[in-house]
Scaffold this active site. Structure first.
Site, PDB file in Angstrom:
ATOM      1  N   TRP A 187       0.838  -1.210   0.000  1.00  0.00           N
ATOM      2  CA  TRP A 187       0.000   0.000   0.000  1.00  0.00           C
ATOM      3  C   TRP A 187       0.866   1.250   0.000  1.00  0.00           C
ATOM      4  O   TRP A 187       0.578   2.227  -0.688  1.00  0.00           O
ATOM      5  CB  TRP A 187      -0.980  -0.003   1.172  1.00  0.00           C
ATOM      6  CG  TRP A 187      -1.932  -1.148   1.109  1.00  0.00           C
ATOM      7  CD1 TRP A 187      -2.068  -2.167   2.009  1.00  0.00           C
ATOM      8  CD2 TRP A 187      -2.894  -1.429   0.071  1.00  0.00           C
ATOM      9  NE1 TRP A 187      -3.034  -3.042   1.603  1.00  0.00           N
ATOM     10  CE2 TRP A 187      -3.558  -2.623   0.437  1.00  0.00           C
ATOM     11  CE3 TRP A 187      -3.254  -0.790  -1.117  1.00  0.00           C
ATOM     12  CZ2 TRP A 187      -4.561  -3.187  -0.364  1.00  0.00           C
ATOM     13  CZ3 TRP A 187      -4.261  -1.351  -1.909  1.00  0.00           C
ATOM     14  CH2 TRP A 187      -4.892  -2.535  -1.527  1.00  0.00           C
ATOM     15  N   ASP A 217      -1.758   6.947   6.054  1.00  0.00           N
ATOM     16  CA  ASP A 217      -2.796   6.006   5.640  1.00  0.00           C
ATOM     17  C   ASP A 217      -3.099   5.146   6.867  1.00  0.00           C
ATOM     18  O   ASP A 217      -2.264   4.358   7.308  1.00  0.00           O
ATOM     19  CB  ASP A 217      -2.267   5.149   4.479  1.00  0.00           C
ATOM     20  CG  ASP A 217      -3.243   4.044   4.053  1.00  0.00           C
ATOM     21  OD1 ASP A 217      -4.284   3.862   4.720  1.00  0.00           O
ATOM     22  OD2 ASP A 217      -2.946   3.358   3.045  1.00  0.00           O
ATOM     23  N   LYS A 234     -12.146  -1.578   6.630  1.00  0.00           N
ATOM     24  CA  LYS A 234     -11.382  -2.442   7.538  1.00  0.00           C
ATOM     25  C   LYS A 234     -11.910  -2.336   8.977  1.00  0.00           C
ATOM     26  O   LYS A 234     -12.031  -3.334   9.660  1.00  0.00           O
ATOM     27  CB  LYS A 234      -9.898  -2.073   7.510  1.00  0.00           C
ATOM     28  CG  LYS A 234      -9.299  -1.964   6.110  1.00  0.00           C
ATOM     29  CD  LYS A 234      -8.864  -3.306   5.544  1.00  0.00           C
ATOM     30  CE  LYS A 234      -8.624  -3.281   4.042  1.00  0.00           C
ATOM     31  NZ  LYS A 234      -7.594  -2.359   3.575  1.00  0.00           N
TER      32      LYS A 234
HETATM   33  C1  LIG Z   1      -7.021  -1.967   2.126  1.00  0.00           C
HETATM   34  C2  LIG Z   1      -6.004  -0.891   2.193  1.00  0.00           C
HETATM   35  C3  LIG Z   1      -5.914   0.094   1.195  1.00  0.00           C
HETATM   36  C4  LIG Z   1      -6.774   0.100  -0.051  1.00  0.00           C
HETATM   37  O1  LIG Z   1      -8.046   0.547   0.247  1.00  0.00           O
HETATM   38  P1  LIG Z   1      -9.129   0.779  -0.936  1.00  0.00           P
HETATM   39  O2  LIG Z   1     -10.229   1.437  -0.177  1.00  0.00           O
HETATM   40  O3  LIG Z   1      -9.484  -0.561  -1.466  1.00  0.00           O
HETATM   41  O4  LIG Z   1      -8.526   1.660  -1.953  1.00  0.00           O
HETATM   42  C5  LIG Z   1      -4.966   1.077   1.356  1.00  0.00           C
HETATM   43  N1  LIG Z   1      -4.136   1.103   2.408  1.00  0.00           N
HETATM   44  C6  LIG Z   1      -4.197   0.170   3.391  1.00  0.00           C
HETATM   45  C7  LIG Z   1      -3.273   0.258   4.546  1.00  0.00           C
HETATM   46  C8  LIG Z   1      -5.128  -0.856   3.307  1.00  0.00           C
HETATM   47  O5  LIG Z   1      -5.193  -1.795   4.274  1.00  0.00           O
END
Ligand SMILES: *Cc1c(COP(=O)(O)O)cnc(C)c1O
Length: 356
Positions: free
Chosen positions: A99, A166, A190
């Site tokens: 990511w 993030d 998540k």
């Molecule tokens: C799942 C995830 C993403 C991607 O998220 P999307 O909403 O599918 O774009 C980005 N960063 C992390 C840390 C993730 O766990």
């Protein structure tokens, strides 16, 4: 049979949140209408948006001067929105996995992008330490929880330049110091809500400083000015997010949540560390409380598929590891009760008794 949902994402939500969302789909506030068919500008939905934003600020103790946004496009859209709004000359990124790389790739499209440190040399099983953040960067980007590798940054670090994080997979898992960050973002699927929603917490005074044109939809200022309703927002995930935030508050907020998350993670890590058969993949000091990655020791490798079946038959869902790590990954987000973690531990111990 009871299912224990260890899926990495979309992932477990509190049962209460799912039930309340289902009710709102049938009828919202006794209005005779479903949340699916009312205007996002109706007073019923405006109240949902307002409460979700207010609870978001309250639970994270967000200081004055920050805005909370609910947007479409998931976390991945933020990978490019961040440079659009913050990149002038140079950006810095910490490379802790897939990511982080995807985020960094977008910045590279804007110009000089420094990889400050990387844990790629050991397949991202640790968080790099003692790196120097360039003082002339426009911002420094980190991924606080590396969902795929099970590593996590649990401190709110000091940065000489605006810190952008993030937090897709560990938002609301602990109390935090938002004032250390310029911007926090994540996909909701998540630890907060169903898929289709991204959350953004941004320090207002840092916006409006880049000289490049920013497409209207990708400009944070657009969404701040319109209260996340420049266009039609993902109304149903926002409704669920509001219910999750209510649930968090009713269950003691983030102090209580962190205690529970520590207890759950310790229970599972202790079982892994005391096992003859299983071994954790992340280095101990950087272990995630949210995603717990483990594999079979080499001498038991051929039992991997058997354990997968054994666990599945015992109701353990979604424990297969990401293809880039292999083995197993138990995602134990906020909504996962400790009883489910205990059930997985028992399942691992029973399997070990049968085979080791
Ligand atoms: C799942 C995830 C993403 C991607 O998220 P999307 O909403 O599918 O774009 C980005 N960063 C992390 C840390 C993730 O766990």
């Amino acid at each position: 049979m009871k299912k224990h949902n260890f899926s990495a994402g979309p992932s477990i939500l509190a049962r209460e949140v799912i039930e309340k969302t289902a009710q709102a789909v049938l009828e919202i506030n006794g209005s005779g209408l479903s949340i699916l068919e009312i205007s996002h500008r109706s007073k019923d939905f405006q109240a949902v948006m307002d409460e979700a934003v207010a609870l978001f600020k309250e639970l994270l103790a967000i200081p004055e001067g920050y805005s909370v946004l609910f947007l479409g496009g998931g976390a991945s859209m933020q990978f490019c929105m961040v440079p659009f709004n913050f990149f002038e000359k140079k950006a810095a990124y910490l490379n802790t996995g897939v990511w982080a790389n995807k985020a960094m790739k977008e910045a590279k499209g804007f110009g000089e992008t420094v990889e400050v440190a990387s844990s790629k040399d050991r397949n991202y099983n640790y968080i790099p330490k003692n790196f120097v953040i360039p003082a002339d960067a426009d911002y420094f980007h980190i991924t606080t929880n590396n969902t795929i590798y099970g590593t996590e940054i649990l401190t709110d670090m000091d940065s000489p330049v605006p810190l952008i994080a993030d937090m897709s997979s560990d938002i609301f898992s602990r109390p935090m110091d938002v004032s250390k960050y310029a911007l926090i973002y994540g996909g909701a699927q998540k630890n907060l809500a169903p898929a289709g929603l991204a959350f953004v917490v941004v320090k207002d005074e840092l916006l409006g400083k880049v000289s490049r044109y920013i497409p209207t939809m990708l400009n944070y200022k657009t969404h701040i000015a319109e209260g996340s309703m420049f266009n039609t927002p993902p109304v149903l995930p926002i409704y669920s997010a509001m219910e999750t935030l209510r649930w968090l508050k009713a269950n003691g907020g983030l102090v209580e949540m962190e205690k529970k998350n520590i207890a759950k993670a310790e229970l599972l890590y202790n079982a892994i560390d005391n096992s003859k058969m299983f071994v954790g993949t992340a280095v101990k000091e950087d272990r995630s409380r949210m995603n717990i990655c483990f594999v079979m020791k080499p001498e038991f490798q051929e039992l991997e598929a058997d354990f997968q079946k054994f666990a599945q038959a015992a109701g353990m869902d979604g424990i297969k590891g990401h293809r880039s790590v292999g083995g197993f990954r138990a995602s134990i987000y906020n909504a996962m009760p400790i009883e489910s973690v205990q059930a997985l531990v028992t399942c691992m111990q029973e399997f070990e008794k049968l085979h080791a």
